[in-house]
Design a protein around this motif. Structure first.
Motif, PDB file in Angstrom:
ATOM      1  N   ARG A  74       0.890  -1.153   0.000  1.00 52.38           N
ATOM      2  CA  ARG A  74       0.000   0.000   0.000  1.00 52.38           C
ATOM      3  C   ARG A  74       0.926   1.199   0.000  1.00 52.38           C
ATOM      4  NH1 ARG A  74      -2.653   3.782   3.536  1.00 52.38           N
ATOM      5  NH2 ARG A  74      -4.760   4.232   2.757  1.00 52.38           N
ATOM      6  N   LEU A  75       0.986   1.855  -1.158  1.00 47.49           N
ATOM      7  CA  LEU A  75       1.831   3.031  -1.301  1.00 47.49           C
ATOM      8  C   LEU A  75       1.005   4.263  -0.955  1.00 47.49           C
ATOM      9  CD1 LEU A  75       3.569   2.149  -4.679  1.00 47.49           C
ATOM     10  CD2 LEU A  75       4.394   1.728  -2.357  1.00 47.49           C
ATOM     11  N   TRP A  76       1.630   5.208  -0.278  1.00 45.78           N
ATOM     12  CA  TRP A  76       0.947   6.441   0.099  1.00 45.78           C
ATOM     13  C   TRP A  76       1.647   7.608  -0.574  1.00 45.78           C
ATOM     14  CZ3 TRP A  76      -3.620   7.438   1.736  1.00 45.78           C
ATOM     15  CH2 TRP A  76      -3.925   8.706   2.217  1.00 45.78           C
ATOM     16  N   PHE A  77       0.827   8.499  -1.112  1.00 46.96           N
ATOM     17  CA  PHE A  77       1.330   9.684  -1.797  1.00 46.96           C
ATOM     18  C   PHE A  77       0.720  10.923  -1.152  1.00 46.96           C
ATOM     19  CE2 PHE A  77       1.186   6.167  -4.757  1.00 46.96           C
ATOM     20  CZ  PHE A  77       2.468   6.172  -5.279  1.00 46.96           C
ATOM     21  N   ASP A  78       1.541  11.901  -0.883  1.00 47.08           N
ATOM     22  CA  ASP A  78       1.117  13.192  -0.356  1.00 47.08           C
ATOM     23  C   ASP A  78       1.908  14.210  -1.172  1.00 47.08           C
ATOM     24  OD1 ASP A  78      -0.019  15.168   1.231  1.00 47.08           O
ATOM     25  OD2 ASP A  78       1.510  14.980   2.792  1.00 47.08           O
ATOM     26  N   CYS A  79       1.247  14.862  -2.131  1.00 52.77           N
ATOM     27  CA  CYS A  79       1.985  15.614  -3.132  1.00 52.77           C
ATOM     28  C   CYS A  79       1.146  16.766  -3.697  1.00 52.77           C
ATOM     29  CB  CYS A  79       2.418  14.679  -4.253  1.00 52.77           C
ATOM     30  SG  CYS A  79       1.050  13.721  -4.947  1.00 52.77           S
ATOM     31  N   THR A  80       1.806  17.596  -4.481  1.00 52.09           N
ATOM     32  CA  THR A  80       1.150  18.738  -5.116  1.00 52.09           C
ATOM     33  C   THR A  80       1.358  18.668  -6.627  1.00 52.09           C
ATOM     34  OG1 THR A  80       1.644  20.054  -3.159  1.00 52.09           O
ATOM     35  CG2 THR A  80       0.920  21.251  -5.109  1.00 52.09           C
ATOM     36  N   PRO A  81       0.371  18.157  -7.357  1.00 54.37           N
ATOM     37  CA  PRO A  81       0.501  18.083  -8.818  1.00 54.37           C
ATOM     38  C   PRO A  81       0.625  19.485  -9.440  1.00 54.37           C
ATOM     39  CG  PRO A  81      -1.295  16.697  -8.043  1.00 54.37           C
ATOM     40  CD  PRO A  81      -0.876  17.541  -6.886  1.00 54.37           C
ATOM     41  N   THR A  82       1.513  19.585 -10.413  1.00 50.67           N
ATOM     42  CA  THR A  82       1.638  20.830 -11.186  1.00 50.67           C
ATOM     43  C   THR A  82       1.170  20.626 -12.619  1.00 50.67           C
ATOM     44  OG1 THR A  82       3.933  20.343 -11.753  1.00 50.67           O
ATOM     45  CG2 THR A  82       3.551  21.672  -9.767  1.00 50.67           C
ATOM     46  N   GLY A  83       0.946  19.366 -12.978  1.00 52.80           N
ATOM     47  CA  GLY A  83       0.418  19.002 -14.284  1.00 52.80           C
ATOM     48  C   GLY A  83      -0.785  18.098 -14.075  1.00 52.80           C
ATOM     49  N   ALA A  84      -1.418  17.714 -15.172  1.00 52.86           N
ATOM     50  CA  ALA A  84      -2.613  16.870 -15.088  1.00 52.86           C
ATOM     51  C   ALA A  84      -2.276  15.532 -14.425  1.00 52.86           C
ATOM     52  CB  ALA A  84      -3.199  16.637 -16.469  1.00 52.86           C
ATOM     53  N   LEU A  85      -3.131  15.134 -13.496  1.00 50.42           N
ATOM     54  CA  LEU A  85      -2.984  13.867 -12.799  1.00 50.42           C
ATOM     55  C   LEU A  85      -4.309  13.134 -12.896  1.00 50.42           C
ATOM     56  CD1 LEU A  85      -1.247  12.020 -10.960  1.00 50.42           C
ATOM     57  CD2 LEU A  85      -2.227  13.244  -9.001  1.00 50.42           C
ATOM     58  N   PHE A  86      -4.295  11.950 -13.492  1.00 51.24           N
ATOM     59  CA  PHE A  86      -5.498  11.137 -13.687  1.00 51.24           C
ATOM     60  C   PHE A  86      -6.563  11.906 -14.485  1.00 51.24           C
ATOM     61  CE2 PHE A  86      -4.126   9.868  -9.214  1.00 51.24           C
ATOM     62  CZ  PHE A  86      -3.187   8.981  -9.682  1.00 51.24           C
ATOM     63  N   GLY A  87      -6.107  12.727 -15.422  1.00 54.71           N
ATOM     64  CA  GLY A  87      -7.026  13.486 -16.256  1.00 54.71           C
ATOM     65  C   GLY A  87      -7.584  14.731 -15.594  1.00 54.71           C
ATOM     66  N   LEU A  88      -7.100  15.048 -14.411  1.00 54.22           N
ATOM     67  CA  LEU A  88      -7.582  16.223 -13.679  1.00 54.22           C
ATOM     68  C   LEU A  88      -6.542  17.331 -13.746  1.00 54.22           C
ATOM     69  CD1 LEU A  88      -8.769  14.289 -10.510  1.00 54.22           C
ATOM     70  CD2 LEU A  88     -10.236  15.169 -12.344  1.00 54.22           C
ATOM     71  N   ARG A  89      -7.015  18.531 -14.004  1.00 53.35           N
ATOM     72  CA  ARG A  89      -6.099  19.673 -14.037  1.00 53.35           C
ATOM     73  C   ARG A  89      -5.692  20.048 -12.618  1.00 53.35           C
ATOM     74  NH1 ARG A  89      -8.346  24.422 -17.368  1.00 53.35           N
ATOM     75  NH2 ARG A  89     -10.184  23.942 -16.165  1.00 53.35           N
ATOM     76  N   LEU A 116      -4.032  -0.565  -8.297  1.00 50.96           N
ATOM     77  CA  LEU A 116      -5.319   0.088  -8.088  1.00 50.96           C
ATOM     78  C   LEU A 116      -5.043   1.385  -7.339  1.00 50.96           C
ATOM     79  CD1 LEU A 116      -8.404   0.091  -8.240  1.00 50.96           C
ATOM     80  CD2 LEU A 116      -8.406  -1.169  -6.076  1.00 50.96           C
ATOM     81  N   ILE A 117      -5.264   2.507  -8.024  1.00 51.90           N
ATOM     82  CA  ILE A 117      -5.000   3.828  -7.453  1.00 51.90           C
ATOM     83  C   ILE A 117      -6.328   4.462  -7.068  1.00 51.90           C
ATOM     84  CG2 ILE A 117      -4.057   6.125  -7.909  1.00 51.90           C
ATOM     85  CD1 ILE A 117      -2.158   4.754  -9.958  1.00 51.90           C
ATOM     86  N   ASP A 118      -6.380   5.060  -5.895  1.00 50.98           N
ATOM     87  CA  ASP A 118      -7.601   5.700  -5.404  1.00 50.98           C
ATOM     88  C   ASP A 118      -7.756   7.075  -6.065  1.00 50.98           C
ATOM     89  OD1 ASP A 118      -9.817   6.575  -4.068  1.00 50.98           O
ATOM     90  OD2 ASP A 118      -8.980   6.317  -2.054  1.00 50.98           O
ATOM     91  N   ARG A 119      -8.151   7.052  -7.324  1.00 50.81           N
ATOM     92  CA  ARG A 119      -8.335   8.280  -8.097  1.00 50.81           C
ATOM     93  C   ARG A 119      -9.492   9.113  -7.559  1.00 50.81           C
ATOM     94  NH1 ARG A 119      -6.125   7.200 -13.823  1.00 50.81           N
ATOM     95  NH2 ARG A 119      -4.846   5.373 -13.449  1.00 50.81           N
ATOM     96  N   ASP A 120     -10.493   8.436  -6.984  1.00 52.22           N
ATOM     97  CA  ASP A 120     -11.629   9.171  -6.408  1.00 52.22           C
ATOM     98  C   ASP A 120     -11.179  10.079  -5.274  1.00 52.22           C
ATOM     99  OD1 ASP A 120     -13.417   8.062  -8.193  1.00 52.22           O
ATOM    100  OD2 ASP A 120     -14.069   6.479  -6.802  1.00 52.22           O
ATOM    101  N   ALA A 121     -10.179   9.644  -4.497  1.00 52.25           N
ATOM    102  CA  ALA A 121      -9.696  10.473  -3.411  1.00 52.25           C
ATOM    103  C   ALA A 121      -9.115  11.780  -3.947  1.00 52.25           C
ATOM    104  CB  ALA A 121      -8.630   9.723  -2.607  1.00 52.25           C
ATOM    105  N   VAL A 122      -8.387  11.711  -5.040  1.00 50.90           N
ATOM    106  CA  VAL A 122      -7.830  12.926  -5.656  1.00 50.90           C
ATOM    107  C   VAL A 122      -8.962  13.801  -6.187  1.00 50.90           C
ATOM    108  CG1 VAL A 122      -6.347  13.823  -7.493  1.00 50.90           C
ATOM    109  CG2 VAL A 122      -5.669  11.758  -6.225  1.00 50.90           C
ATOM    110  N   ARG A 123      -9.888  13.194  -6.894  1.00 44.71           N
ATOM    111  CA  ARG A 123     -11.026  13.926  -7.440  1.00 44.71           C
ATOM    112  C   ARG A 123     -11.812  14.623  -6.319  1.00 44.71           C
ATOM    113  NH1 ARG A 123     -12.981   9.941  -9.890  1.00 44.71           N
ATOM    114  NH2 ARG A 123     -11.804  10.213 -11.788  1.00 44.71           N
ATOM    115  N   ASP A 124     -12.061  13.906  -5.224  1.00 42.37           N
ATOM    116  CA  ASP A 124     -12.807  14.481  -4.102  1.00 42.37           C
ATOM    117  C   ASP A 124     -12.050  15.640  -3.455  1.00 42.37           C
ATOM    118  OD1 ASP A 124     -14.753  12.566  -4.560  1.00 42.37           O
ATOM    119  OD2 ASP A 124     -14.200  11.317  -2.829  1.00 42.37           O
ATOM    120  N   GLN A 125     -10.743  15.524  -3.358  1.00 42.91           N
ATOM    121  CA  GLN A 125      -9.960  16.606  -2.762  1.00 42.91           C
ATOM    122  C   GLN A 125      -9.950  17.834  -3.664  1.00 42.91           C
ATOM    123  OE1 GLN A 125      -6.178  15.147  -0.818  1.00 42.91           O
ATOM    124  NE2 GLN A 125      -7.069  13.196  -1.514  1.00 42.91           N
TER     125      GLN A 125
END
Length: 128
Positions: A74-89, A116-125
């Motif tokens: 279980r990998l954990w990521f805590d980061c600040t995207p500067t480009g599109a991530l999972f199709g999200l700006r 399996l990446i929890d893309r919904d968590a990014v979208r919700d944030q």
């Protein structure tokens, strides 16, 4: 620590250090990623694209287990995207999410990956 766990942690170190050329040591020439055949270069390019979109991307293994030829994490990521991530700006805000990933090793190198990446968590944030 098992040899397989040590190899996997060295692999994560290579990813975190952006040493994608070192993947020859950890990944077979050809592998499957979620059932899709990729060359090692295509796999490295996929991870490098994520690292470009998220410069502070850091692969942090919160849970790690291994047995025979398998590693699961279980990998954990805590980061600040500067480009599109999972199709999200990017919004400029920091996001946290998990990836549950399983690897099958063959001859000491990664041959299969199921992710399996929890893309919904990014979208919700981003939406919150």
């Amino acid at each position: 620590m098992s040899d397989l766990k040590a190899t996997y942690l060295a692999y994560l170190d290579a990813l975190n250090d952006r040493r994608f050329g070192d993947l020859t040591e950890f990944v077979h020439d050809d592998l499957t990623y979620n059932g899709k055949m990729l060359t090692r270069q295509e796999y490295a390019d996929m991870i490098a694209a994520d690292a470009q979109a998220v410069p502070d991307l850091h692969f942090d293994a919160h849970l790690l287990t291994s047995g025979d030829d398998l590693v699961s994490a279980r990998l954990w990521f805590d980061c600040t995207p500067t480009g599109a991530l999972f199709g999200l700006r990017p919004t400029g805000q920091r996001v946290s999410f998990a990836e549950h990933v399983f690897y099958r090793f063959r001859d000491g190198r990664i041959a299969e990956v199921w992710s399996l990446i929890d893309r919904d968590a990014v979208r919700d944030q981003y939406a919150g």
